[in-house]
Design a protein around this motif. Structure first.
Motif, PDB file in Angstrom:
ATOM      1  N   TRP A  53      34.243  37.308  24.554  1.00 23.31           N
ATOM      2  CA  TRP A  53      34.950  36.586  24.716  1.00 23.31           C
ATOM      3  C   TRP A  53      34.748  36.096  26.050  1.00 23.31           C
ATOM      4  O   TRP A  53      35.050  37.079  27.167  1.00 23.31           O
ATOM      5  N   CYS A  54      35.101  34.996  26.482  1.00 29.20           N
ATOM      6  CA  CYS A  54      35.245  34.590  28.301  1.00 29.20           C
ATOM      7  C   CYS A  54      36.547  33.892  28.214  1.00 29.20           C
ATOM      8  O   CYS A  54      37.555  33.228  27.328  1.00 29.20           O
ATOM      9  N   ARG A  55      37.373  34.879  29.390  1.00 32.68           N
ATOM     10  CA  ARG A  55      39.448  34.728  29.137  1.00 32.68           C
ATOM     11  C   ARG A  55      38.803  33.092  30.088  1.00 32.68           C
ATOM     12  O   ARG A  55      38.757  33.193  31.138  1.00 32.68           O
ATOM     13  N   VAL A  56      39.579  32.397  29.680  1.00 31.37           N
ATOM     14  CA  VAL A  56      39.967  31.114  30.731  1.00 31.37           C
ATOM     15  C   VAL A  56      41.027  30.424  31.024  1.00 31.37           C
ATOM     16  O   VAL A  56      40.843  29.080  31.512  1.00 31.37           O
ATOM     17  N   GLY A  57      42.182  32.029  30.762  1.00 28.15           N
ATOM     18  CA  GLY A  57      43.300  31.456  31.628  1.00 28.15           C
ATOM     19  C   GLY A  57      44.071  32.273  31.752  1.00 28.15           C
ATOM     20  O   GLY A  57      44.441  33.459  30.744  1.00 28.15           O
ATOM     21  N   GLN A  58      45.613  31.610  32.127  1.00 29.05           N
ATOM     22  CA  GLN A  58      46.655  32.644  32.281  1.00 29.05           C
ATOM     23  C   GLN A  58      48.010  31.971  31.949  1.00 29.05           C
ATOM     24  O   GLN A  58      47.783  31.047  32.933  1.00 29.05           O
ATOM     25  N   VAL A  59      49.107  32.952  31.708  1.00 30.48           N
ATOM     26  CA  VAL A  59      50.445  32.040  31.713  1.00 30.48           C
ATOM     27  C   VAL A  59      50.826  33.435  32.338  1.00 30.48           C
ATOM     28  O   VAL A  59      50.819  34.000  31.925  1.00 30.48           O
ATOM     29  N   HIS A  60      52.087  32.413  32.318  1.00 28.11           N
ATOM     30  CA  HIS A  60      53.319  33.371  33.249  1.00 28.11           C
ATOM     31  C   HIS A  60      54.586  33.803  31.934  1.00 28.11           C
ATOM     32  O   HIS A  60      54.710  34.593  32.607  1.00 28.11           O
ATOM     33  N   PHE A  61      54.494  33.607  30.931  1.00 33.24           N
ATOM     34  CA  PHE A  61      55.031  33.660  30.108  1.00 33.24           C
ATOM     35  C   PHE A  61      53.935  34.813  28.980  1.00 33.24           C
ATOM     36  O   PHE A  61      53.266  34.379  27.907  1.00 33.24           O
ATOM     37  N   PRO A  62      54.585  36.055  28.189  1.00 40.50           N
ATOM     38  CA  PRO A  62      53.951  36.729  26.955  1.00 40.50           C
ATOM     39  C   PRO A  62      54.153  35.707  25.730  1.00 40.50           C
ATOM     40  O   PRO A  62      54.883  34.298  25.372  1.00 40.50           O
ATOM     41  N   ILE A  63      52.134  35.327  25.573  1.00 41.24           N
ATOM     42  CA  ILE A  63      52.039  35.035  24.060  1.00 41.24           C
ATOM     43  C   ILE A  63      52.039  34.998  23.337  1.00 41.24           C
ATOM     44  O   ILE A  63      51.723  36.143  22.258  1.00 41.24           O
ATOM     45  N   ARG A  64      52.895  35.013  22.337  1.00 38.48           N
ATOM     46  CA  ARG A  64      53.558  34.617  20.721  1.00 38.48           C
ATOM     47  C   ARG A  64      52.984  34.489  19.710  1.00 38.48           C
ATOM     48  O   ARG A  64      52.880  35.016  18.600  1.00 38.48           O
ATOM     49  N   GLY A  65      52.180  33.403  20.044  1.00 42.20           N
ATOM     50  CA  GLY A  65      51.325  32.478  18.984  1.00 42.20           C
ATOM     51  C   GLY A  65      50.788  30.998  19.803  1.00 42.20           C
ATOM     52  O   GLY A  65      50.988  30.812  20.851  1.00 42.20           O
ATOM     53  N   LEU A  66      49.929  30.285  19.225  1.00 38.88           N
ATOM     54  CA  LEU A  66      48.883  29.537  19.487  1.00 38.88           C
ATOM     55  C   LEU A  66      48.731  28.940  18.572  1.00 38.88           C
ATOM     56  O   LEU A  66      47.823  29.337  17.139  1.00 38.88           O
ATOM     57  N   VAL A  67      48.256  27.443  18.427  1.00 31.93           N
ATOM     58  CA  VAL A  67      47.580  26.482  17.800  1.00 31.93           C
ATOM     59  C   VAL A  67      46.426  25.943  18.246  1.00 31.93           C
ATOM     60  O   VAL A  67      47.175  25.194  19.443  1.00 31.93           O
ATOM     61  N   THR A  68      45.844  25.155  17.733  1.00 26.50           N
ATOM     62  CA  THR A  68      44.026  24.529  18.770  1.00 26.50           C
ATOM     63  C   THR A  68      45.282  23.058  18.548  1.00 26.50           C
ATOM     64  O   THR A  68      45.072  22.984  17.429  1.00 26.50           O
ATOM     65  N   LYS A  69      45.017  22.217  20.224  1.00 25.02           N
ATOM     66  CA  LYS A  69      45.141  20.921  19.671  1.00 25.02           C
ATOM     67  C   LYS A  69      44.293  20.289  19.393  1.00 25.02           C
ATOM     68  O   LYS A  69      43.545  19.250  18.796  1.00 25.02           O
ATOM     69  N   THR A  70      42.555  20.642  20.928  1.00 28.29           N
ATOM     70  CA  THR A  70      41.479  20.346  20.869  1.00 28.29           C
ATOM     71  C   THR A  70      40.657  20.977  21.188  1.00 28.29           C
ATOM     72  O   THR A  70      41.009  22.658  21.053  1.00 28.29           O
ATOM     73  N   PRO A  71      38.790  21.270  21.143  1.00 29.12           N
ATOM     74  CA  PRO A  71      38.083  22.121  21.578  1.00 29.12           C
ATOM     75  C   PRO A  71      38.078  22.779  22.805  1.00 29.12           C
ATOM     76  O   PRO A  71      38.859  24.273  22.536  1.00 29.12           O
ATOM     77  N   ASP A  72      39.284  21.758  23.844  1.00 31.21           N
ATOM     78  CA  ASP A  72      39.882  22.192  25.338  1.00 31.21           C
ATOM     79  C   ASP A  72      41.101  22.495  25.058  1.00 31.21           C
ATOM     80  O   ASP A  72      42.049  23.308  26.195  1.00 31.21           O
ATOM     81  N   GLN A  73      42.365  22.015  23.943  1.00 35.38           N
ATOM     82  CA  GLN A  73      43.603  22.471  24.261  1.00 35.38           C
ATOM     83  C   GLN A  73      44.306  22.935  23.608  1.00 35.38           C
ATOM     84  O   GLN A  73      43.599  22.911  22.350  1.00 35.38           O
ATOM     85  N   VAL A  74      45.282  24.503  23.987  1.00 32.64           N
ATOM     86  CA  VAL A  74      45.664  24.895  22.431  1.00 32.64           C
ATOM     87  C   VAL A  74      47.540  24.406  23.020  1.00 32.64           C
ATOM     88  O   VAL A  74      47.914  24.869  24.225  1.00 32.64           O
ATOM     89  N   ILE A  75      48.377  24.326  22.323  1.00 32.91           N
ATOM     90  CA  ILE A  75      49.590  24.781  21.750  1.00 32.91           C
ATOM     91  C   ILE A  75      50.534  26.635  22.733  1.00 32.91           C
ATOM     92  O   ILE A  75      49.990  27.278  20.919  1.00 32.91           O
ATOM     93  N   ILE A  76      50.922  26.696  22.701  1.00 29.61           N
ATOM     94  CA  ILE A  76      51.490  28.302  23.227  1.00 29.61           C
ATOM     95  C   ILE A  76      53.079  28.263  23.309  1.00 29.61           C
ATOM     96  O   ILE A  76      53.264  27.071  23.768  1.00 29.61           O
ATOM     97  N   TRP A  77      53.581  29.733  22.766  1.00 28.61           N
ATOM     98  CA  TRP A  77      55.001  29.417  23.020  1.00 28.61           C
ATOM     99  C   TRP A  77      55.415  30.874  22.968  1.00 28.61           C
ATOM    100  O   TRP A  77      54.112  32.172  22.963  1.00 28.61           O
ATOM    101  N   ASP A  78      56.241  31.518  23.360  1.00 32.33           N
ATOM    102  CA  ASP A  78      56.120  32.864  23.692  1.00 32.33           C
ATOM    103  C   ASP A  78      58.187  32.889  22.218  1.00 32.33           C
ATOM    104  O   ASP A  78      58.369  34.430  22.499  1.00 32.33           O
ATOM    105  N   GLY A  79      58.659  32.053  22.006  1.00 33.29           N
ATOM    106  CA  GLY A  79      59.677  32.650  21.015  1.00 33.29           C
ATOM    107  C   GLY A  79      61.128  33.077  21.888  1.00 33.29           C
ATOM    108  O   GLY A  79      62.052  33.046  21.490  1.00 33.29           O
ATOM    109  N   HIS A  80      60.507  32.203  23.210  1.00 36.23           N
ATOM    110  CA  HIS A  80      62.093  32.395  23.757  1.00 36.23           C
ATOM    111  C   HIS A  80      61.841  30.793  24.152  1.00 36.23           C
ATOM    112  O   HIS A  80      63.764  30.739  25.282  1.00 36.23           O
TER     113      HIS A  80
END
Length: 267
Positions: A53-80
């Motif tokens: 695995w290669c780490r590509v980024g970090q966010v300020h909230f806990p990731i509860r789920g994700l879906v891929t939008k493009t090969p380079d983009q994902v939608i992420i959420w924390d449920g809050h």
């Protein structure tokens, strides 16, 4: 995490390595030849099906789920209510304003239609006693109603199609004939039928404390499926009780408990 404070601003970061070279991936989604993965705050990409695995980024909230939008983009959420688009080429995280801070808990891709849902989730000390919590953050919802958004352009824009008062959407199934079925956290069942340019809601079952023995109630819904317009299944589990399975033969108006052998899924 580490804060760096200066006259020009404050930066925050997590250590590059905390648990060796193998990240503890909690959710993964495939897009083309790449596998996207997430830990609590970090996003990764793998080109060898998860071997490395290669780490590509970090966010300020806990990731509860994700879906891929493009090969380079994902939608992420924390449920809050933190819903964002992460772009690894720009290393940017952009708030998805279409969701209006609603607490998305899952996004379902169904052919050309994407469905985002979530909303009110129950716990013992807050609302209704039949839905117990047994670990911190299990029920991540915070809104006082359930909701459903849809996107017809692969997640580019979103439109709200339903508000479900006093109910939170735990699971969604989109049928091949166009109807969308919703399951609440207490076993209510709702059907959205396409009409004109929107959807018409039908409450098939309303769960209450008095009716809880006759509704398809599970604390953690794992599957909602309709084989046809009349025959449907719900599977899930309850803490200390185990797996529970339900079947309807009248389009969701009435449900009965069935054995695991009758349920069309394994595992």
């Amino acid at each position: 995490g580490i804060y760096e404070i200066s006259e020009t601003g404050t930066r925050f970061s997590f250590p590059l390595t905390a648990f060796g070279t193998k990240p503890n991936i909690t959710v993964a989604r495939k897009h083309g030849d790449h596998l996207w993965g997430a830990t609590q705050y970090h996003l990764y990409i793998s080109s060898d099906l998860g071997e490395t695995w290669c780490r590509v980024g970090q966010v300020h909230f806990p990731i509860r789920g994700l879906v891929t939008k493009t090969p380079d983009q994902v939608i992420i959420w924390d449920g809050h209510g933190n819903n964002a688009l992460f772009d690894r080429t720009r290393a940017t995280t952009t708030v998805l304003s279409d969701f209006q801070n609603d607490d998305v808990v899952q996004i379902l891709k169904s052919d050309g239609l994407w469905i985002a849902y979530g909303g009110m989730q129950y716990e013992t000390t807050y609302r209704i006693e039949v839905a117990r919590t047994y670990f911190g953050g299990q029920f991540s919802g915070s809104k006082d109603n359930g909701f459903v958004y849809v996107s017809n352009n692969l997640g580019e824009t979103w439109t709200k199609i339903d508000d479900w008062a006093n109910r939170g959407v735990a699971k969604v199934f989109r049928s091949s004939w166009g109807d969308t079925y919703l399951l609440s956290y207490l076993g209510s069942v709702r059907r959205l039928t396409p009409k004109d340019n929107g959807y018409e809601p039908h409450d098939l079952i309303v769960a209450t404390n008095e009716s809880r023995e006759t509704v398809p109630y599970v604390e953690e819904a794992q599957a909602l499926y309709f084989a046809d317009e009349n025959t449907g299944y719900i599977g899930g589990w309850i803490h200390h009780i185990g797996n529970r399975y339900f079947k309807t033969e009248d389009g969701g108006l009435n449900w009965k408990r069935i054995e695991e052998e009758e349920f069309p899924y394994v595992g």
